[in-house]
Design a protein around this motif. Sequence first.
Motif, mmCIF file in Angstrom:
data_model
loop_
_atom_site.group_PDB
_atom_site.id
_atom_site.type_symbol
_atom_site.label_atom_id
_atom_site.label_comp_id
_atom_site.label_asym_id
_atom_site.label_seq_id
_atom_site.Cartn_x
_atom_site.Cartn_y
_atom_site.Cartn_z
ATOM 1 N N THR A 138 0.830 -1.214 0.000
ATOM 2 C CA THR A 138 0.000 0.000 0.000
ATOM 3 C C THR A 138 0.864 1.263 0.000
ATOM 4 N N VAL A 163 -1.852 -11.733 4.147
ATOM 5 C CA VAL A 163 -0.573 -11.042 4.371
ATOM 6 C C VAL A 163 -0.246 -10.043 3.251
ATOM 7 N N LYS A 186 -12.475 -13.725 1.202
ATOM 8 C CA LYS A 186 -11.820 -14.746 0.382
ATOM 9 C C LYS A 186 -12.366 -16.126 0.688
HETATM 10 P P1 GDP Z 1 -3.380 -12.258 0.363
HETATM 11 O O1 GDP Z 1 -4.491 -13.065 0.974
HETATM 12 O O2 GDP Z 1 -2.064 -12.655 0.933
HETATM 13 O O3 GDP Z 1 -3.385 -12.268 -1.134
HETATM 14 O O4 GDP Z 1 -3.634 -10.738 0.868
HETATM 15 P P2 GDP Z 1 -4.297 -9.493 0.094
HETATM 16 O O5 GDP Z 1 -3.391 -8.974 -0.963
HETATM 17 O O6 GDP Z 1 -5.677 -9.830 -0.328
HETATM 18 O O7 GDP Z 1 -4.326 -8.405 1.275
HETATM 19 C C1 GDP Z 1 -5.093 -8.570 2.457
HETATM 20 C C2 GDP Z 1 -5.405 -7.215 3.072
HETATM 21 O O8 GDP Z 1 -4.195 -6.569 3.494
HETATM 22 C C3 GDP Z 1 -6.074 -6.241 2.102
HETATM 23 O O9 GDP Z 1 -7.085 -5.554 2.802
HETATM 24 C C4 GDP Z 1 -4.960 -5.306 1.675
HETATM 25 O O10 GDP Z 1 -5.410 -4.028 1.325
HETATM 26 C C5 GDP Z 1 -4.094 -5.256 2.922
HETATM 27 N N1 GDP Z 1 -2.672 -5.001 2.601
HETATM 28 C C6 GDP Z 1 -1.942 -5.630 1.639
HETATM 29 N N2 GDP Z 1 -0.671 -5.163 1.625
HETATM 30 C C7 GDP Z 1 -0.599 -4.229 2.604
HETATM 31 C C8 GDP Z 1 0.469 -3.391 3.100
HETATM 32 O O11 GDP Z 1 1.615 -3.406 2.617
HETATM 33 N N3 GDP Z 1 0.171 -2.568 4.156
HETATM 34 C C9 GDP Z 1 -1.068 -2.525 4.717
HETATM 35 N N4 GDP Z 1 -1.256 -1.692 5.736
HETATM 36 N N5 GDP Z 1 -2.093 -3.295 4.272
HETATM 37 C C10 GDP Z 1 -1.872 -4.130 3.235
#
Ligand code: GDP
Length: 287
Positions: A138, A163, A186
Motif C-alpha cells: 500500500t 498477508v 476470500k
Molecule cells: P493475500 O491473501 O495474501 O493475497 O492478501 P491481500 O493482498 O488480499 O491483502 C489482504 C489485506 O491486506 C487487504 O485488505 C490489503 O489491502 C491489505 N494489505 C496488503 N498489503 C498491505 C500493506 O503493505 N500494508 C497494509 N497496511 N495493508 C496491506
Amino acid sequence: MNKGIVIKNMNGYYYIQDELGTIHECKVRGRLKKSRYSLLVGDRVEFSEDGFVECILPRQNSMVRPAVANIDQVILVVAAHNPDINELLLDKMLVMIEHADIPVVLCVNKYDVGDTSTDQLIDKYKAIGYQVITTSATAKIGINELRNKLLHKVTAFAGPSGVGKSSLLNAVDEKFAFQTGDISDKIKRGKHTTRHASLFSLNTDSFIMDTPGFSAIEFTDVTLERLPTLFPEFSDYVEACKFHPCYHEHEPICGIKEALANHKIFESRYDAYTIIRKDIQNQRKRF
Ligand code: GDP
C-alpha cells in the motif's frame, strides 16, 4: 520444433507460452498420456506446429501438492501486523521449502504498520542466513526490489492468507488483477471456485505461480534424520555431536544443544525443531 513452458492445464488442454510470449493451446499424444510421468504446470516442453506436446525437457524439481515443476524460488510472505507473524508457522513453512530444496526469500510485507518487533524478526532471520526483503504494497515500499527478484525466474508466492500476496503482485505489475481483500471475503469466494496451479507471465522469461494449497503443511515424507538438515544454521554445529545420527534432544555431547546454551542458535528455532520432530513421530504412530 517449438519450445515453451506450460502455464495452465484446463479441460485436457495445456496452454504453452513460447519464447516470444505467444500462448498455444496444445494436447498431449497418447504415448505421453499413458506415461506415469504426466505433464505439469511449469514443465518446459517441445511442441509441434499442429499443437501436440512432443517431449518434456528434464525437470529441475517437481512437487506433488501443488503439482508443479521447475520452481526457481519461493517468496514466502508474512505481514508485520494483521495477521501478526506466527513464528512457528513461519519455521514450518521454511522447513517445507528447504525439504523441496527450493531457494527462498522471506518477504516481510505491511512494513508500513511494523514496529521494533518487526525489525527484530528481520534481523533474526537474516542472522540465520535467509534473504529478507521488506515491502509495503500500500505504501509502495520495496516494490522495485521485489520486481527485480522476480526477473528471469519462475517464482511461487506462499504465505498465510491476508498477508498481502495479491496486493504485492498487483503493485509489481498493474496487468495482474488479483483479488485482494479481507480473509472472510476470500473464504466466502473460495467456496465456489476450484483452483488449479497456473503461471502468470510477468514477461517472456519471468513467471509467477499462484500456489493454491502451498500453505498446507504436511511432514509425512520428512524423516527424523533429515529434519535437522532443514534448519540451515544447525549445520555449523553438528560436527561436535558425539553420536551420528544425533537427534539433538536427549543425547549427551550434542553440538546443537551446546550452541543453544551459548546463544548461537535461537531458542525459538530449536523449539520449532522439537515441535516438528514430535509432529513427525505422531504422524508415524498413526500409520
Ligand atoms: P493475500 O491473501 O495474501 O493475497 O492478501 P491481500 O493482498 O488480499 O491483502 C489482504 C489485506 O491486506 C487487504 O485488505 C490489503 O489491502 C491489505 N494489505 C496488503 N498489503 C498491505 C500493506 O503493505 N500494508 C497494509 N497496511 N495493508 C496491506
